[in-house]
Enzyme design. Structure first.
Site, PDB file in Angstrom:
ATOM      1  N   GLY A   1      28.596 -22.677  46.885  1.00 42.61           N
ATOM      2  CA  GLY A   1      27.535 -22.115  46.057  1.00 42.61           C
ATOM      3  C   GLY A   1      26.613 -23.191  45.515  1.00 42.61           C
ATOM      4  O   GLY A   1      26.547 -24.286  46.068  1.00 42.61           O
TER       5      GLY A   1
ATOM      6  N   GLY B   1      19.543 -27.250  51.989  1.00 44.64           N
ATOM      7  CA  GLY B   1      20.529 -27.712  52.978  1.00 44.64           C
ATOM      8  C   GLY B   1      21.434 -26.570  53.401  1.00 44.64           C
ATOM      9  O   GLY B   1      21.615 -26.301  54.600  1.00 44.64           O
ATOM     10  N   HIS B   2      21.989 -25.870  52.403  1.00 49.79           N
ATOM     11  CA  HIS B   2      22.833 -24.707  52.721  1.00 49.79           C
ATOM     12  C   HIS B   2      22.023 -23.658  53.495  1.00 49.79           C
ATOM     13  O   HIS B   2      22.510 -23.059  54.459  1.00 49.79           O
ATOM     14  CB  HIS B   2      23.326 -24.031  51.437  1.00 49.79           C
ATOM     15  CG  HIS B   2      24.185 -24.889  50.561  1.00 49.79           C
ATOM     16  ND1 HIS B   2      23.777 -25.344  49.326  1.00 49.79           N
ATOM     17  CD2 HIS B   2      25.443 -25.352  50.728  1.00 49.79           C
ATOM     18  CE1 HIS B   2      24.750 -26.040  48.771  1.00 49.79           C
ATOM     19  NE2 HIS B   2      25.772 -26.071  49.590  1.00 49.79           N
TER      20      HIS B   2
ATOM     21  N   GLN C   1      40.140 -29.136  46.521  1.00 52.10           N
ATOM     22  CA  GLN C   1      39.448 -30.294  47.094  1.00 52.10           C
ATOM     23  C   GLN C   1      38.865 -31.217  46.024  1.00 52.10           C
ATOM     24  O   GLN C   1      38.214 -32.201  46.346  1.00 52.10           O
ATOM     25  CB  GLN C   1      38.386 -29.862  48.106  1.00 52.10           C
ATOM     26  CG  GLN C   1      37.168 -29.174  47.522  1.00 52.10           C
ATOM     27  CD  GLN C   1      36.291 -28.621  48.629  1.00 52.10           C
ATOM     28  OE1 GLN C   1      36.625 -27.648  49.301  1.00 52.10           O
ATOM     29  NE2 GLN C   1      35.132 -29.256  48.856  1.00 52.10           N
TER      30      GLN C   1
ATOM     31  N   GLY D   1      27.178 -28.995  57.643  1.00 55.09           N
ATOM     32  CA  GLY D   1      26.053 -29.929  57.554  1.00 55.09           C
ATOM     33  C   GLY D   1      26.485 -31.350  57.873  1.00 55.09           C
ATOM     34  O   GLY D   1      27.574 -31.784  57.484  1.00 55.09           O
TER      35      GLY D   1
ATOM     36  N   LYS E   1      25.383 -33.812  56.500  1.00 52.34           N
ATOM     37  CA  LYS E   1      25.439 -34.487  55.196  1.00 52.34           C
ATOM     38  C   LYS E   1      26.863 -34.949  54.866  1.00 52.34           C
ATOM     39  O   LYS E   1      27.071 -36.034  54.334  1.00 52.34           O
ATOM     40  CB  LYS E   1      24.903 -33.513  54.148  1.00 52.34           C
ATOM     41  CG  LYS E   1      25.356 -33.708  52.739  1.00 52.34           C
ATOM     42  CD  LYS E   1      24.623 -34.847  52.108  1.00 52.34           C
ATOM     43  CE  LYS E   1      24.884 -34.997  50.631  1.00 52.34           C
ATOM     44  NZ  LYS E   1      26.215 -34.703  50.189  1.00 52.34           N
ATOM     45  N   ASP E   2      27.844 -34.092  55.180  1.00 46.24           N
ATOM     46  CA  ASP E   2      29.247 -34.437  54.925  1.00 46.24           C
ATOM     47  C   ASP E   2      29.876 -34.817  56.270  1.00 46.24           C
ATOM     48  O   ASP E   2      30.644 -34.048  56.851  1.00 46.24           O
ATOM     49  CB  ASP E   2      29.951 -33.248  54.262  1.00 46.24           C
ATOM     50  CG  ASP E   2      29.300 -32.924  52.928  1.00 46.24           C
ATOM     51  OD1 ASP E   2      29.588 -33.623  51.958  1.00 46.24           O
ATOM     52  OD2 ASP E   2      28.459 -31.995  52.869  1.00 46.24           O
TER      53      ASP E   2
ATOM     54  N   SER F   1      21.893 -32.069  47.602  1.00 46.32           N
ATOM     55  CA  SER F   1      23.293 -31.870  47.236  1.00 46.32           C
ATOM     56  C   SER F   1      23.324 -31.084  45.937  1.00 46.32           C
ATOM     57  O   SER F   1      22.466 -31.284  45.063  1.00 46.32           O
ATOM     58  CB  SER F   1      23.964 -33.229  47.021  1.00 46.32           C
ATOM     59  OG  SER F   1      25.174 -33.065  46.307  1.00 46.32           O
ATOM     60  N   SER F   2      24.310 -30.211  45.812  1.00 38.58           N
ATOM     61  CA  SER F   2      24.445 -29.468  44.557  1.00 38.58           C
ATOM     62  C   SER F   2      24.665 -30.437  43.407  1.00 38.58           C
ATOM     63  O   SER F   2      24.308 -30.151  42.263  1.00 38.58           O
ATOM     64  CB  SER F   2      25.621 -28.496  44.642  1.00 38.58           C
ATOM     65  OG  SER F   2      25.489 -27.684  45.790  1.00 38.58           O
TER      66      SER F   2
END
Ligand code: AMP
Length: 287
Positions: free
Chosen positions: A34, A39-40, A64, A149, A151-152, A187-188
């Protein structure tokens, strides 16, 4: 577009999926925590384009987060998320409660070897939590395709190994990192940054541009590239670098020289109290 129905109960999710499957639809899933951003949404868009049914999961997964990490304060913005998702033909949002995903007595975890290095060193148990929740979500949604993504980056390898090693019938798609205009990877967690730290955070992506430029100019010695990345990062005294390295794109092992298979430059740093990561591929496309 109308807001997609939000399902919290696994039983309800399973019946909706069974109906979609019976109708011969290709099922895609986008797992998220969420606090959605562009990006999401790029993953959601890719999923909707490829699949007959798009399921977005929204779950801030406690396993996590390490002790002392930001689980409690992680942004939870469900109403806004649903509004953003309503721009896409999303079929279902699965947003279970923590107790439903981890009922008392849950004691099974998945440990993926590639998750031991880098992020795994700095966030003990992080990828165990990621692999476990991803497997649970795959078992519930039974997707044909799942979207993640770049990104990770290390997470994408963890998920690929999970799928390969446990024979999961899911195709993994990795979508490019979406960035702010100044290069900062969305990024959140960027929401935590103070105005000053937001400016400082640009140095992460700038260090990756340095790596790209050196590679484009023909440099293949990783020590030379890493030194330049680290020197640039050191020019910003108010950040604390955890690693800035050039590694093998599949094993994440350190390299002397970048060869045929290319490499990945990975950076992780704390900017104020916010931990940020970013990466770029050198000499290979995303696969
Ligand atoms: P998260 O909500 O942080 O767990 O992320 C959910 C998914 O969105 C993961 O597959 C992330 O890699 C992906 N994602 C997060 N930020 C970005 C970004 N800036 N560009 C592309 N994908 C992203």
């Amino acid at each position: 577009m109308p807001t997609a129905p939000v399902i919290a109960a696994s039983s309800e999710l399973r019946s909706a999926i069974a109906a979609a499957r019976a109708a011969g639809k290709r099922i895609g899933v986008v797992p998220t925590m969420g606090a959605l951003h562009e990006g999401h949404l790029s993953l959601v868009e890719a999923c909707c384009a490829e699949c007959g049914i798009t399921v977005v999961t929204i779950f801030v997964n406690p396993t996590q987060f390490g002790p002392g990490e930001d689980y409690q304060r992680y942004p939870r913005t469900m109403e806004r998320d649903l509004k953003l998702l309503s721009q896409y033909p999303v079929d279902l949002v699965f947003a279970p409660a923590v107790e439903a995903m981890y009922p008392p007595g849950s004691d099974t975890h998945v440990e993926v070897g590639i998750g031991q290095s880098w992020e795994g060193q700095h966030r003990a148990g992080h990828f165990r939590g990621v692999a476990t929740i991803v497997l649970k979500l795959f078992n519930l949604v039974t997707p044909d395709v799942a979207f993640f993504g770049q990104k990770d980056y290390q997470q994408t390898l963890v998920v690929r190994h999970l799928v390969r090693d446990l024979d999961l019938p899911v195709e993994i798609r990795v979508c490019p990192t979406v960035r702010e205009a100044d290069g900062l990877a969305m990024s959140s967690r960027n929401a935590y940054l103070s105005t000053a730290d937001r400016q400082r955070a640009r140095i992460l992506s700038q260090s990756l541009r340095v790596a790209e430029q050196l590679f484009a100019a023909g440099e293949r010695r990783t020590a030379v590239i890493e030194k330049q990345m680290q020197e640039l990062l050191a020019s910003e005294p108010n950040i604390s670098v955890q690693y800035a390295i050039v590694a093998h794109p599949q094993t994440l092992g350190l390299l002397h020289e970048i060869g045929e298979e290319g490499a990945v430059a990975l950076v992780a740093a704390k900017v104020g109290t916010t931990r940020l990561i970013d990466n770029t591929l050198l000499g290979r496309p995303i696969d």
